[in-house]
Design an enzyme around this catalytic site. Structure first.
Site, PDB file in Angstrom:
ATOM      1  N   GLU A  88       0.653   4.437  -0.930  1.00  0.00           N
ATOM      2  CA  GLU A  88       0.976   3.373   0.042  1.00  0.00           C
ATOM      3  C   GLU A  88       1.677   2.525   0.226  1.00  0.00           C
ATOM      4  O   GLU A  88       2.405   1.756   0.592  1.00  0.00           O
ATOM      5  CB  GLU A  88       0.890   4.137   1.831  1.00  0.00           C
ATOM      6  CG  GLU A  88       0.837   5.678   1.601  1.00  0.00           C
ATOM      7  CD  GLU A  88      -0.040   6.778   1.263  1.00  0.00           C
ATOM      8  OE1 GLU A  88      -1.332   6.129   0.428  1.00  0.00           O
ATOM      9  OE2 GLU A  88      -0.256   8.092   1.522  1.00  0.00           O
ATOM     10  N   HIS A 127      -2.856  13.265  11.474  1.00  0.00           N
ATOM     11  CA  HIS A 127      -1.362  13.382  11.228  1.00  0.00           C
ATOM     12  C   HIS A 127      -1.181  13.078  12.510  1.00  0.00           C
ATOM     13  O   HIS A 127       0.373  14.517  12.681  1.00  0.00           O
ATOM     14  CB  HIS A 127      -1.655  14.250  11.112  1.00  0.00           C
ATOM     15  CG  HIS A 127      -2.089  15.363   9.186  1.00  0.00           C
ATOM     16  ND1 HIS A 127      -3.641  15.102   8.763  1.00  0.00           N
ATOM     17  CD2 HIS A 127      -1.464  15.772   7.696  1.00  0.00           C
ATOM     18  CE1 HIS A 127      -3.498  15.255   7.291  1.00  0.00           C
ATOM     19  NE2 HIS A 127      -2.586  15.656   7.179  1.00  0.00           N
TER      20      HIS A 127
HETATM   21  C1  LIG Z   1      -3.256   8.303   2.063  1.00  0.00           C
HETATM   22  C2  LIG Z   1      -2.822   9.427   2.129  1.00  0.00           C
HETATM   23  N1  LIG Z   1      -1.729   9.518   1.991  1.00  0.00           N
HETATM   24  C3  LIG Z   1      -0.936  10.972   1.907  1.00  0.00           C
HETATM   25  C4  LIG Z   1      -1.509  11.578   1.989  1.00  0.00           C
HETATM   26  C5  LIG Z   1      -0.992  13.762   2.480  1.00  0.00           C
HETATM   27  N2  LIG Z   1      -1.133  14.368   1.156  1.00  0.00           N
HETATM   28  C6  LIG Z   1      -2.801  15.328   1.631  1.00  0.00           C
HETATM   29  S1  LIG Z   1      -3.227  15.870   0.533  1.00  0.00           S
HETATM   30  C7  LIG Z   1      -1.438  15.239  -1.069  1.00  0.00           C
HETATM   31  C8  LIG Z   1      -1.673  15.470  -2.414  1.00  0.00           C
HETATM   32  C9  LIG Z   1      -3.295  15.587  -2.867  1.00  0.00           C
HETATM   33  O1  LIG Z   1      -3.127  15.651  -4.431  1.00  0.00           O
HETATM   34  P1  LIG Z   1      -4.348  15.308  -5.336  1.00  0.00           P
HETATM   35  O2  LIG Z   1      -5.250  14.432  -5.181  1.00  0.00           O
HETATM   36  O3  LIG Z   1      -5.070  15.847  -6.327  1.00  0.00           O
HETATM   37  O4  LIG Z   1      -6.058  16.129  -4.434  1.00  0.00           O
HETATM   38  P2  LIG Z   1      -5.325  18.228  -4.278  1.00  0.00           P
HETATM   39  O5  LIG Z   1      -5.046  18.294  -3.151  1.00  0.00           O
HETATM   40  O6  LIG Z   1      -4.744  18.758  -5.504  1.00  0.00           O
HETATM   41  O7  LIG Z   1      -6.531  18.929  -4.229  1.00  0.00           O
HETATM   42  C10 LIG Z   1      -1.017  14.059  -0.287  1.00  0.00           C
HETATM   43  C11 LIG Z   1      -0.130  13.096  -0.642  1.00  0.00           C
HETATM   44  C12 LIG Z   1      -3.062  11.570   2.326  1.00  0.00           C
HETATM   45  N3  LIG Z   1      -3.816  12.853   2.676  1.00  0.00           N
HETATM   46  N4  LIG Z   1      -3.390  10.688   2.484  1.00  0.00           N
END
Ligand SMILES: Cc1ncc(C[n+]2csc(CCOP(=O)(O)OP(=O)(O)O)c2C)c(N)n1
Ligand SMILES: [Mg+2]
Lengths: 329, 395
Positions: A62, A131
């Site tokens: 972000e 959230h």
């Molecule tokens: C700071 C932040 N921004 C956005 C989110 C929303 N969000 C939750 S999971 C995710 C994707 C995460 O991807 P990855 O790191 O590859 O982990 P995975 O879910 O594939 O295990 C996002 C954008 C969040 N939880 N925290």
């Protein structure tokens, strides 16, 4: 009049589309805003129609999103960035507070940051931690930022376009639990937006007490006004729409007419918008007041697990309780 | 002066699907078992870990297999409970069992894990009862377990935050003199978990900087499951995570995250090195998110089924089972017993979930501060009085 029945989400989507059509410098950025259309589908279809250059799936960072949006502004673009959920804006807090809000003043007016930061906010959707937050006070507290929030599809549509047209940075709060609420929207271009971006709207006029509210609580307050009417109590409901600046005349006129005011928001009350409004009202309406200004808001605890949220968030009963207390004063 | 630029730009090795095979981890990837469970020859990438794998007994293999099956079952139950309305959300680890069990089993009790939100398999290996994971997804708490009981920190939802906590914890271990003493029960290290998307976050990168500077006993375990919700790798980085480690001053290894032997061996080597005072390692477990991001997600919006089919062939459980069968490490009776145990655990979790009481409402005011805070105390009292006012009022 050309009206369409839209959801609030679709109003935002259509507003974004209209702004992108009107100005090729408008670009959207955020996590999952492309193919997926964002987790709430607010940008649905826009990448397909405007291309990957104008609807950018950013890396998951972000501070990166807002920081690079600043650079795009400096290069003449008008970025509209999406923060996926309220609780994920904090990595960008530094860029917003230290840079976005101050750049115009630091450059003695030479630089402008016409950026919109969209934040789906508030609770009531049974989500996990981070959230459901209402963090508007942090930004409304910060000079240099404009902060607005819509409560219905029409405002979603028009305010989004007005926010994008603003040459100042705008934090645009979207009441996520109202995304699916429907309403008639007058999309007539020639008539234009029914209200200015920073005007409040009197949603219902009454004589006994004014509810001052915004975003997701507008619906709750209108329901309270309905319930109150059945008990013979006549409530005004002011939808602020803009949290910074505040539309003082609309708020103060309404309170002067009713002599009583209750401020309602989801955010915790301590140093929340209600504190500012109560101070403003007592200062400007002192001789009109029949009772102290009351606040109904989230309790002063971190947003609780979802099994508690129904009791944590202001609801009809809690609004009515405050109304009763004010009237009984 | 030559015309050669002094700095050459890297060819991106991470490109859109179609331009490179996103199901192929490349030659650097440490792997011991192929998709059928055949033991691969020693090669340049797996050689440094061969000794660790050689030392594993048939009994060790059976224990790993059992973990794989049980965590998959725990996960499936979580998913089912969400579908039936018992949980608000469930992030599935389907496909990532081997990555997590390999890492989890490389930890000793004194080692500390800092998970994201999908690390149910690591939790299992650290001895956290799976029931404990359900509370936050049911909405009765925001974590709700005492991290110090099993040295398994609370789940962290804000992407990247926990990486810094892990590094700081490892700095504490250093200050306690609990690295490099040679005492197996004392020397400790930390494992920090995040995903491919997480590697973009500022906190992640700062954690790696701090860990490098401190030479802290921390292993960063990145599960590259190819997707961050709807965003594929090429939208998060141009050079894969394991290659970036070097820039932070410590080694990076890519391991086949669907090969439990490889995941274990690489994790054990890295944790042993960290405990011995040799500093951090980054492990990139190359794997795949077989399911949706969470129960709220619809992956048909952004990825093709053919990709999922290819990865299904690389299934971590099928592979380990193939290996054990080929080598006579287990018989049908063993496999049946593990399945039966999985059924029991699933039933136990289901029951625990359904019986999980709704918390007493005033408890939402508890534990906000260590010492009583007058605002919170006053609001709790008002809250109780307000709710009491409805009693007998027909509400
Ligand atoms: C700071 C932040 N921004 C956005 C989110 C929303 N969000 C939750 S999971 C995710 C994707 C995460 O991807 P990855 O790191 O590859 O982990 P995975 O879910 O594939 O295990 C996002 C954008 C969040 N939880 N925290
Ligand atoms: Mg991922």
């Amino acid at each position: 009049m050309t009206t369409q029945k839209l959801t609030l989400a679709k109003g935002l989507n259509s507003g974004l589309r209209a702004a992108m059509e009107a100005d090729p410098k408008v670009v959207l950025m955020g996590e999952d805003v492309g193919k997926l259309g964002g987790v709430f589908r607010i940008t649905e279809g826009l990448q397909k129609d405007f291309g990957e250059d104008r609807v950018i799936d950013t890396p998951l960072a972000e501070s990166g999103i807002v920081g690079t949006a600043i650079g795009l502004c400096l290069r003449g673009y008008r970025p509209v960035v999406e923060i996926q959920f309220d609780g994920f804006v904090y990595p960008a807090f530094d860029q917003i507070i230290s840079q976005v809000s101050k750049m115009h003043a630091r450059s003695l007016g030479a630089l402008r940051l016409p950026m919109v930061i969209r934040i789906p906010y508030g609770g009531g959707i049974g989500a996990v931690e981070h959230h459901s937050e209402s963090n508007e006070a942090y930004f409304a507290h910060t000079a240099g930022l404009r902060v607005v929030t819509c409560s219905d599809p029409g405002d979603a549509y028009w305010m989004m376009q007005q926010a994008i047209a603003s040459d100042d940075p705008v934090i645009f709060y979207e009441p996520k639990r109202r995304y699916h609420e429907r309403g008639e929207v007058d999309i007539d271009e020639t008539a234009g937006a029914p209200l200015g971006l920073h005007q409040a709207a009197v949603r219902r006029e009454g004589t006994d007490l004014t509810l001052v509210t915004y975003g997701p609580m507008v619906k709750t307050c209108l329901q309270a006004a309905e319930a109150a009417a059945a008990e013979g109590i006549s409530l005004t409901v002011v939808d602020l729409r803009s949290l910074s600046p505040l539309d003082r005349p609309t708020v103060l006129d309404a309170v002067k007419k009713t002599g009583r005011a209750v401020v309602v928001h989801e955010a915790s009350t301590f140093l929340g918008m209600g504190a500012e409004l109560a101070a403003l009202i007592q200062q400007e309406c002192f001789y009109h007041l029949e009772a102290p200004v009351l606040r109904v808001g989230g309790y002063n605890i971190p947003y609780p697990p979802s099994r508690f949220e129904e009791e944590f968030l202001p609801n009809l009963d809690r609004v009515m309780d405050a109304v009763d207390r004010s009237l009984a004063f | 002066m030559s015309d050669e630029p002094t700095v050459r730009h890297h060819e991106s090795v991470v490109t859109p699907a179609g331009e490179h095979d996103i199901t192929d981890g490349g030659p650097d990837m440490v792997q011991f078992l192929d998709a059928e469970g055949n033991r691969l020859e020693t090669n340049e990438s797996n050689a440094p870990y061969a000794e660790i794998v050689e030392a594993l007994t048939a009994e060790d293999g059976r224990a790993m297999y059992r973990d794989l099956v049980l965590v998959r079952r725990v996960d499936a139950e979580g998913h089912a409970l969400q579908r039936q309305g018992e949980l608000g959300l469930w992030p599935s680890l389907l496909g990532q069992e081997a990555a997590q069990v390999g890492a989890g089993r490389a930890m000793r009790p004194q080692d500390y894990a800092f998970p994201g939100y999908r690390e149910h398999g690591v939790a299992w290996c650290k001895g956290v009862p799976p029931e404990n994971l359900l509370g936050m997804f049911r909405g009765v708490n925001n974590g709700g377990w005492d991290s110090n009981e099993n040295n398994f920190h609370l789940y962290t939802i804000v992407i990247g935050n926990q990486m810094l906590h892990a590094t700081g914890y490892a700095m504490g271990i250093q200050r306690d003199g609990a690295v490099g003493t040679g005492d197996e029960s004392r020397d400790a290290a930390v494992m920090a978990f995040t995903g491919d998307g997480g590697t973009a976050q500022g906190d992640y990168n700062e954690a790696l900087v701090f860990a490098g500077v401190a030479n802290a006993p921390v292993v960063f375990f990145v599960q590259n499951n190819q997707w961050a919700i709807s965003e594929p790798n090429y939208k998060q980085f141009r050079i894969p995570p394991y290659l970036r480690a070097r820039g932070f001053g410590f080694p990076g290894v890519r391991v086949d995250g669907n090969d439990v032997l490889a995941s274990y061996a690489v994790s054990k080597a890295a944790m042993d090195a960290a405990r011995a005072g040799q500093g951090p390692t980054l492990i990139e477990a190359f794997t795949y998110r077989m399911g949706a991001h969470t129960t709220s997600d619809d992956p048909t919006k952004y990825r093709i089924a053919a990709e999922v089919d290819i990865w299904r062939e690389k299934d971590p459980i099928k592979r380990m089972r193939g290996f054990m069968e080929k080598n006579g490490h287990a018989d049908q009776e063993f496999f049946d017993a593990v399945d039966a145990e999985a059924d029991e655990i699933a039933a136990r979790i289901r029951k625990a979930c359904q019986e999980m009481p709704n918390p007493e409402l005033p408890t939402m005011f508890d534990n906000i501060y260590v010492d009583e805070h007058p605002v919170v105390a006053a609001e709790r009292d008002e809250f109780v009085a307000y709710h009491a006012s409805f009693e007998g009022a027909g509400h």
